[in-house]
Design a protein around this motif. Structure first.
Motif, mmCIF file in Angstrom:
data_model
loop_
_atom_site.group_PDB
_atom_site.id
_atom_site.type_symbol
_atom_site.label_atom_id
_atom_site.label_comp_id
_atom_site.label_asym_id
_atom_site.label_seq_id
_atom_site.Cartn_x
_atom_site.Cartn_y
_atom_site.Cartn_z
ATOM 1 N N THR A 43 0.836 -1.203 0.000
ATOM 2 C CA THR A 43 0.000 0.000 0.000
ATOM 3 C C THR A 43 0.867 1.248 0.000
ATOM 4 O OG1 THR A 43 -1.787 -1.140 1.137
ATOM 5 C CG2 THR A 43 -1.761 1.250 1.289
ATOM 6 N N GLN A 82 -8.980 0.207 -1.111
ATOM 7 C CA GLN A 82 -9.492 -1.033 -0.537
ATOM 8 C C GLN A 82 -10.874 -0.815 0.082
ATOM 9 O OE1 GLN A 82 -6.730 -2.767 2.191
ATOM 10 N NE2 GLN A 82 -7.850 -4.672 2.350
ATOM 11 N N ASP A 158 -5.672 -0.925 -4.882
ATOM 12 C CA ASP A 158 -5.211 -1.484 -3.618
ATOM 13 C C ASP A 158 -6.196 -2.533 -3.114
ATOM 14 O OD1 ASP A 158 -3.949 -2.040 -1.303
ATOM 15 O OD2 ASP A 158 -4.109 -0.035 -0.434
ATOM 16 N N GLU A 159 -5.880 -3.776 -3.328
ATOM 17 C CA GLU A 159 -6.713 -4.903 -2.906
ATOM 18 C C GLU A 159 -8.195 -4.627 -3.159
ATOM 19 O OE1 GLU A 159 -5.517 -7.087 0.325
ATOM 20 O OE2 GLU A 159 -3.526 -6.228 0.475
HETATM 21 MG MG LIG Z 1 -2.340 -2.650 2.275
#
Ligand SMILES: [Mg+2]
Ligand SMILES: Nc1ncnc2c1ncn2[C@@H]1O[C@H](COP(=O)(O)OP(=O)(O)O)[C@@H](O)[C@H]1O
Lengths: 365, 300
Positions: A43, A82, A158-159
């Protein structure tokens, strides 16, 4: 569209080096997956590209421009968080229009493009709703839509799938790949899920403790892991790692002597004979182990896991380390507690030094 | 069976103990809050006799109507509203401004946070003394700056109320800062970051994202500030008082309750005035609760 280049980038939080001397080039139009366990700095690396974190050392470049001192809004990248980070007080339509509005796109064009994107992502029925009235999957698509609506130089994700259920994750994974391919936009995709990484990435960059471990195409990463961390992290389960010593046998062959038995080496691997008596780590994937009476290793069956098409047999070796053997479901299953011998496919052996780096086999010419 | 009985008796014992424990607090509230509160409604129905010593007599709602239509009440209500208008926006905007300024990860910023919130613990009397000195026509700071109207600020029918408002704003600033800071830190960080990446300037982010997300806090702030303004009494009493030429112009409801009771010796009228103030405050609070309820959907 642009390439993204990290050049010796370091980011510290107090004493923690969240990202440590990262050098990595993401090609124009490439989908690069940043893979690693939680807390490894993925991240942070992504946020430095977005401009949300200050780069302590080194440079980050987007296209030909070093962007260390460029404001996030002037970097022309889009990020999918995320948490999705949608604007909760705005409707889906306004969420999609937001980035365009900041760029002074006229109202009609804004609306047209928002509707276009909504159509692409199947969000048309929800244009008038607020994020709070959407399901997780729908929110995720709004976040994606907000990123693609303005055709940025790069996508930073991010994810983005981590909050979805398994079935939706598989589907959305394919959708993102297709979308990225169609748009051809440079993308950095962060995930801790190696299946996502394997299925999505043109290349995968594996990180651990802030350090880049290896960058390679998925299959290469799997077939020739650069160190024992990558070996164990990729695959489910990862590669079995067994400690031992190089031993040159009386008959002239080379073997790795482990607590559970000697594993004879063949071909290129045998060139490690010069490391006689040195400690090494032997790596072998579960699919390259076989329960067989003539096997080199000796162990006890600890657990048998049925996965439908396959079975995983977890065995304990003499030094209490564990190995996983993968076999087809129709093969005879050993009983719990049964002593077994495990055969190692010689050509599929990887060797690592004690500190984890790959022992380069001299190409037996 | 036995266990059921014993469980029931245990629950009873716990209940008795619970009531015993809250009894002292209940007694204090009863004597100093509930009883006077109820008594006040009764007072409002009795007219105070013109001469002390005569018995007060029951007039029902007659007195209530009389007070609420009197020019004294309407004047006082207008003064209160004017005061609220002076104090609330200024107090909140300044608090928000300071909160935004202090809402950064900078070394030593905590010192500023403490300074900004410090007016919460300053006493009205001390603050009044300081502001009284600042505005003193002879030794004051404002006259030194050349701001020196005639009659002097605190006796000036035009300037007395704004002067009190300035002081009230200053004293409210600490609480305002704390409320706004709490609101800011509860905002979802990533949403603000998304706005930056999406191309919004700090200015746009503030107005298009921060303020809308902060609206429950802002609304809460409005209610708290309004109630604070309704309750501003000490500053008026200390700096101006009922003998002042400007008295009529600073006679907000709460001060009116006091002067009606203490100066005019009229508990009946004072009771009506205080009930009016109570209802005003209650309405405001109810509106706020409704508003916050509607906003909950934001959170998820
Ligand atoms: Mg992360
Ligand atoms: N704002 C921060 N302050 C202090 N430490 C942080 C901060 N952000 C991340 N870290 C630390 O940096 C490391 C990398 O974090 P992160 O990039 O979020 O990892 P990942 O995304 O791979 O899970 C972790 O050890 C984390 O605790």
């Amino acid at each position: 569209m642009a390439q993204i280049v990290f050049d010796q980038v370091t980011k510290r939080y107090g004493d923690v080096r969240a990202v440590d001397d990262l050098s990595l080039a993401v090609g124009d139009g490439e989908l690069l997956v940043l893979l690693g366990p939680s807390g490894c700095g993925k991240t942070t690396a992504l946020r430095m590209v977005a401009g949300l974190e200050v780069v302590d050392e080194g440079t980050v470049a987007i296209g030909d421009r070093v962007v260390n001192d460029v404001e996030p809004r002037d970097r022309d990248v889009a990020m999918v968080f995320q948490s999705y980070a949608l604007y909760p007080h705005l409707t889906v339509a306004k969420n999609l229009e937001f980035p365009l509005r900041q760029r002074g796109v006229p109202k009609e064009e804004r609306e047209r493009r928002a509707v276009d994107v909504a159509r692409t992502l199947g969000l048309e029925p929800f244009l008038g709703r607020k994020p709070g009235q959407l399901s997780g999957g729908q929110r995720q698509r709004v976040a994606l839509g907000r990123a693609i609506v303005r055709s940025p130089k790069a996508f930073l994700m991010d994810e983005p799938l981590s909050n979805l259920d398994a079935a939706l994750r598989v589907q959305t994974r394919a959708d993102i790949v297709a979308l990225q391919q169609r748009l051809g936009t440079t993308t950095i995709y962060v995930t801790h899920d190696q299946v996502e990484a394997m299925t999505m990435g043109h290349r995968i960059a594996v990180m651990d403790h802030g350090r880049l471990q290896q960058v390679a195409a998925p299959q290469e990463l799997y077939d020739r892991p650069g160190n024992s961390f990558v070996a164990a992290f990729l695959g489910s389960p990862g590669m079995n790692l067994i400690g031992g010593r190089v031993a040159v046998e009386a008959e002239g062959g080379t073997a790795i002597r482990t607590a559970a038995g000697d594993v004879l080496l063949q071909g290129a691997q045998a060139s490690v004979a010069s490391h006689h008596e040195q400690p090494v780590v032997l790596g072998v994937r579960p699919e390259h182990l076989r329960i067989s009476p003539g096997g080199a290793l000796e162990g006890t069956v600890l657990l048998v896991e049925l996965l439908g098409a396959e079975t995983q047999v977890i065995c304990e070796l003499a030094d209490h380390s564990r190995v996983v053997v993968r076999q087809q479901a129709d093969q005879a299953r050993p009983r719990l507690g049964e002593p077994v011998r495990i055969a190692v496919e010689p050509a599929a052996v990887h060797l690592f030094t004690e500190d984890g780096s790959r022992l380069e086999e001299k190409t037996a010419a | 069976m036995a266990s059921v009985v014993s469980r029931r008796s245990q629950r009873l014992r716990e209940a008795v103990l619970g009531y015993l424990l809250i009894l002292p607090a209940l007694a204090v509230f009863g004597v100093f809050v509930f009883y006077p509160f109820a008594r006040n409604f009764k007072l409002a129905l009795y007219q105070t006799p013109p001469f002390p010593g005569l018995p007060s007599h029951y007039v029902g709602l007659h007195q209530v109507g009389q007070v609420l239509t009197s020019s004294n009440f309407l004047q006082s209500l207008l003064t209160t509203i004017f005061f609220v208008v002076l104090v609330v926006p200024a107090g909140l905007l300044l608090g928000l401004f300071l909160a935004v300024a202090a809402h950064r990860h900078l070394r030593g910023i905590a010192v500023y946070r403490i300074i900004f919130s410090s007016t919460v613990v300053s006493s009205v009397a001390v603050a009044a003394l300081v502001f009284g000195t600042l505005m003193n026509p002879v030794v004051g700071f404002l006259p030194w700056l050349g701001i020196n109207p005639h009659p002097p600020i605190l006796e000036n029918t035009t300037w007395a109320l704004p002067a009190i408002a300035v002081m009230a704003v200053w004293q409210f600033l600490g609480l305002s800062f704390i409320i706004m800071s709490a609101g800011l830190s509860s905002l979802p960080e990533e949403v603000l970051e998304a706005a930056r990446v999406d191309g919004a300037s700090s200015w746009t982010t503030f107005w298009r994202v921060t303020v809308p997300l902060l609206s429950p806090t802002l609304f809460f702030g409005v209610v708290v500030a309004t109630i604070y303004a309704f309750q501003t009494f000490g500053q008026i009493d200390i700096l101006i008082g009922s003998q002042n030429a400007a008295y009529e112009h600073v006679n907000v409801l709460i001060y009116n309750v006091y002067t009606t009771l203490q100066i005019n010796g009229d508990p009946g009228r004072a009771a009506v005035l205080s009930i009016a103030l109570f209802l005003l405050t209650l309405t405001l609070t109810l509106v706020q609760m409704r508003f916050l309820e509607r906003r909950v959907s934001y959170a998820s």
